[in-house]
Design a protein around this motif. Structure first.
Motif, PDB file in Angstrom:
ATOM      1  N   LYS A   1       2.054   5.743  -3.312  1.00 47.08           N
ATOM      2  CA  LYS A   1       3.048   6.460  -3.580  1.00 47.08           C
ATOM      3  C   LYS A   1       2.932   6.767  -5.111  1.00 47.08           C
ATOM      4  O   LYS A   1       3.087   8.141  -5.794  1.00 47.08           O
ATOM      5  CB  LYS A   1       4.387   6.069  -3.356  1.00 47.08           C
ATOM      6  CG  LYS A   1       5.720   6.586  -3.856  1.00 47.08           C
ATOM      7  CD  LYS A   1       6.799   6.244  -3.496  1.00 47.08           C
ATOM      8  CE  LYS A   1       8.160   7.135  -4.034  1.00 47.08           C
ATOM      9  NZ  LYS A   1       9.299   6.349  -3.670  1.00 47.08           N
ATOM     10  N   SER A   2       2.324   5.601  -5.800  1.00 48.69           N
ATOM     11  CA  SER A   2       2.306   5.902  -7.347  1.00 48.69           C
ATOM     12  C   SER A   2       0.759   6.845  -7.614  1.00 48.69           C
ATOM     13  O   SER A   2       0.923   7.301  -8.860  1.00 48.69           O
ATOM     14  CB  SER A   2       1.781   4.507  -8.062  1.00 48.69           C
ATOM     15  OG  SER A   2       0.511   3.982  -7.489  1.00 48.69           O
ATOM     16  N   GLU A   3       0.142   6.818  -6.673  1.00 49.16           N
ATOM     17  CA  GLU A   3      -1.073   7.842  -6.934  1.00 49.16           C
ATOM     18  C   GLU A   3      -0.709   9.234  -6.369  1.00 49.16           C
ATOM     19  O   GLU A   3      -1.683  10.059  -6.300  1.00 49.16           O
ATOM     20  CB  GLU A   3      -2.156   7.288  -6.090  1.00 49.16           C
ATOM     21  CG  GLU A   3      -2.654   6.005  -6.693  1.00 49.16           C
ATOM     22  CD  GLU A   3      -3.385   5.996  -7.977  1.00 49.16           C
ATOM     23  OE1 GLU A   3      -3.906   7.098  -8.169  1.00 49.16           O
ATOM     24  OE2 GLU A   3      -3.326   5.263  -8.709  1.00 49.16           O
ATOM     25  N   GLY A   4       0.550   9.415  -5.725  1.00 44.70           N
ATOM     26  CA  GLY A   4       0.895  10.914  -5.280  1.00 44.70           C
ATOM     27  C   GLY A   4       0.173  11.105  -4.028  1.00 44.70           C
ATOM     28  O   GLY A   4       0.020  12.319  -3.616  1.00 44.70           O
TER      29      GLY A   4
ATOM     30  N   TYR B   1      -0.012  -8.595  -5.585  1.00 42.73           N
ATOM     31  CA  TYR B   1       1.593  -8.419  -5.323  1.00 42.73           C
ATOM     32  C   TYR B   1       2.280  -9.445  -4.468  1.00 42.73           C
ATOM     33  O   TYR B   1       3.372  -9.708  -4.712  1.00 42.73           O
ATOM     34  CB  TYR B   1       1.431  -6.802  -4.548  1.00 42.73           C
ATOM     35  CG  TYR B   1       1.086  -5.882  -5.619  1.00 42.73           C
ATOM     36  CD1 TYR B   1       2.096  -5.515  -6.480  1.00 42.73           C
ATOM     37  CD2 TYR B   1      -0.165  -5.448  -5.556  1.00 42.73           C
ATOM     38  CE1 TYR B   1       1.659  -4.478  -7.383  1.00 42.73           C
ATOM     39  CE2 TYR B   1      -0.178  -4.277  -6.333  1.00 42.73           C
ATOM     40  CZ  TYR B   1       0.510  -3.897  -7.580  1.00 42.73           C
ATOM     41  OH  TYR B   1      -0.018  -2.882  -8.330  1.00 42.73           O
TER      42      TYR B   1
ATOM     43  N   TRP C   1       0.819  -1.129   0.061  1.00 37.87           N
ATOM     44  CA  TRP C   1      -0.095  -0.041   0.065  1.00 37.87           C
ATOM     45  C   TRP C   1       0.933   1.350  -0.054  1.00 37.87           C
ATOM     46  O   TRP C   1       0.403   2.187  -0.505  1.00 37.87           O
ATOM     47  CB  TRP C   1      -1.094   0.024   0.994  1.00 37.87           C
ATOM     48  CG  TRP C   1      -2.118  -0.996   1.006  1.00 37.87           C
ATOM     49  CD1 TRP C   1      -2.115  -2.286   1.660  1.00 37.87           C
ATOM     50  CD2 TRP C   1      -3.106  -1.116   0.007  1.00 37.87           C
ATOM     51  NE1 TRP C   1      -3.392  -2.731   1.194  1.00 37.87           N
ATOM     52  CE2 TRP C   1      -3.839  -2.105   0.031  1.00 37.87           C
ATOM     53  CE3 TRP C   1      -3.389  -0.153  -1.172  1.00 37.87           C
ATOM     54  CZ2 TRP C   1      -4.968  -2.425  -0.755  1.00 37.87           C
ATOM     55  CZ3 TRP C   1      -4.437  -0.217  -1.805  1.00 37.87           C
ATOM     56  CH2 TRP C   1      -5.227  -1.402  -1.706  1.00 37.87           C
ATOM     57  N   ASN C   2       2.063   1.068   0.359  1.00 41.05           N
ATOM     58  CA  ASN C   2       2.880   2.340   0.388  1.00 41.05           C
ATOM     59  C   ASN C   2       3.427   2.453  -0.938  1.00 41.05           C
ATOM     60  O   ASN C   2       3.409   3.872  -1.638  1.00 41.05           O
ATOM     61  CB  ASN C   2       4.324   2.270   1.159  1.00 41.05           C
ATOM     62  CG  ASN C   2       3.913   2.562   2.630  1.00 41.05           C
ATOM     63  OD1 ASN C   2       3.847   3.834   2.763  1.00 41.05           O
ATOM     64  ND2 ASN C   2       4.349   1.974   3.596  1.00 41.05           N
ATOM     65  N   GLY C   3       3.372   1.508  -1.664  1.00 39.26           N
ATOM     66  CA  GLY C   3       4.025   1.516  -3.067  1.00 39.26           C
ATOM     67  C   GLY C   3       2.671   2.152  -3.879  1.00 39.26           C
ATOM     68  O   GLY C   3       2.729   2.853  -4.811  1.00 39.26           O
ATOM     69  N   ILE C   4       1.249   1.509  -3.984  1.00 35.17           N
ATOM     70  CA  ILE C   4       0.251   1.899  -4.511  1.00 35.17           C
ATOM     71  C   ILE C   4       0.037   3.460  -4.357  1.00 35.17           C
ATOM     72  O   ILE C   4      -0.088   4.088  -5.317  1.00 35.17           O
ATOM     73  CB  ILE C   4      -0.936   0.959  -4.154  1.00 35.17           C
ATOM     74  CG1 ILE C   4      -0.649  -0.402  -4.566  1.00 35.17           C
ATOM     75  CG2 ILE C   4      -2.117   1.719  -4.820  1.00 35.17           C
ATOM     76  CD1 ILE C   4      -1.899  -1.280  -4.196  1.00 35.17           C
TER      77      ILE C   4
ATOM     78  N   ARG D   1      -5.495  -3.598  -9.251  1.00 36.50           N
ATOM     79  CA  ARG D   1      -5.704  -2.251  -9.690  1.00 36.50           C
ATOM     80  C   ARG D   1      -7.020  -1.867  -8.544  1.00 36.50           C
ATOM     81  O   ARG D   1      -7.886  -2.576  -8.642  1.00 36.50           O
ATOM     82  CB  ARG D   1      -5.976  -2.052 -10.861  1.00 36.50           C
ATOM     83  CG  ARG D   1      -4.966  -2.272 -12.087  1.00 36.50           C
ATOM     84  CD  ARG D   1      -5.390  -2.365 -13.413  1.00 36.50           C
ATOM     85  NE  ARG D   1      -5.798  -0.809 -13.825  1.00 36.50           N
ATOM     86  CZ  ARG D   1      -7.237  -0.582 -14.081  1.00 36.50           C
ATOM     87  NH1 ARG D   1      -8.108  -1.516 -14.068  1.00 36.50           N
ATOM     88  NH2 ARG D   1      -7.302   0.769 -14.476  1.00 36.50           N
TER      89      ARG D   1
END
Length: 302
Positions: free
Chosen positions: A114-117, A231, A109-112, A291
């Motif tokens: 972060k990808s969403e700003g 993931y 969830w940190n990765g997701i 997603r």
């Protein structure tokens, strides 16, 4: 699931042994997204046999003081050999397991986010025994695992996993991980505004309307749990049979399955988590796509 030797989250608060007697009654109406409730759990001591009852209460208190869950002694048996084991030690294998699963959800969830700003304020996992006080109120082990939006903490009495395996036939480490990932899914909903909006809307809803909306909230949390599974699979951490364990758990804790088991018939208007087929379908949807956009249970048929 290949979890041993991997990073364990530091966001674990161990309150086991501090919860008091499991025979104390209490309850609360958790905010939706609150957790998994199973029928027929909890209860109290009936009338009659006063001396024996007093002895049992004293014995239970002594056992809890020693860090031993008397309900596990009464239940007997054990979890499946492939599942992490629960012991009385504060650094037992099950604690290590849930801390590892929590760490994996943090990475995902940190990765997701972060990808969403966006930022991802990590939730805290509270381990308790018997009963616990949260910012959402008092809860007993009979509440099952739950998430409290007010303090952003996930609560679980690890003995729940024994019941999940023994009483409901949902054993396996990935089944256990799915339950935790579902509660973390509620945390994600809290961050992105789903839970706050629902908790505001429910004030003007009838009970039937609230239940219908609750189903959508719960199924989205299942889908988010599936995203974590996606993931986890990408990392090569899944073993043969893991997906089947999660889907079986979703099957066993569907509203219709639970109602048939507990009362012999179903009352669809009382469903608030979703049917077995719905829960499996939405977990699978997240697992297959990875997603968040595919987890919109509010604008898609459930």
């Amino acid at each position: 699931m290949k979890w041993r030797g991997r990073r364990q989250s530091r966001n674990v608060e161990d309150r086991r042994g501090a919860g008091g007697s499991p025979f104390r009654r209490g309850g609360l109406r958790l905010p939706r997204g609150g957790g998994l409730r199973l029928p027929g759990r909890g209860g109290g001591i009936g009338r009659g046999g006063g001396g024996s009852i007093l002895f049992l209460i004293i014995a239970a208190v002594v056992l809890w003081a020693l860090g031993i869950n008397p309900m596990q002694l009464l239940g007997g048996g054990g979890v499946a050999p492939t599942s992490p084991q629960i012991s009385s030690g504060r650094n037992d294998e099950m604690k290590q397991f849930v801390a590892t699963v929590l760490a994996e959800t943090e990475d995902v969830w940190n990765g997701i986010m972060k990808s969403e700003g966006a930022d991802y304020p990590e939730p805290t996992l509270v381990l308790f025994s018997g009963q616990v006080q949260s910012a959402c109120g008092f809860a007993s082990a009979a509440s099952g695992p739950f998430y409290c939006p007010s303090d952003r903490k996930v609560y679980i009495d690890l003995s729940f996993y024994n019941e999940l395996a023994q009483r409901f036939g949902a054993s396996g480490d990935f089944a256990q991980a799915y339950v935790l990932a579902h509660e973390v899914g509620h945390h994600v909903q809290n961050i992105i505004g789903v839970l706050p909006k629902f908790n505001e809307m429910r004030r003007s809803m009838s009970e039937t309307e609230e239940n219908r909306m609750s189903v959508r909230v719960e199924l989205q949390a299942d889908c988010f749990a599936g995203i974590w599974g996606y993931y986890t699979a990408q990392k090569g951490l899944l073993e043969q049979g893991d997906l089947a364990e999660a889907l079986n758990a979703a099957q066993q804790i569907g509203d219709d399955t639970l109602q048939r088991r507990s009362q012999g018939y179903v009352v669809p208007e009382s469903f608030n988590h979703g049917t077995s087929e719905q829960r499996k379908a939405w977990f699978s949807r997240g697992f297959e796509s990875g997603r968040m956009a595919d987890c919109d249970t509010f604008n898609n048929p459930v």
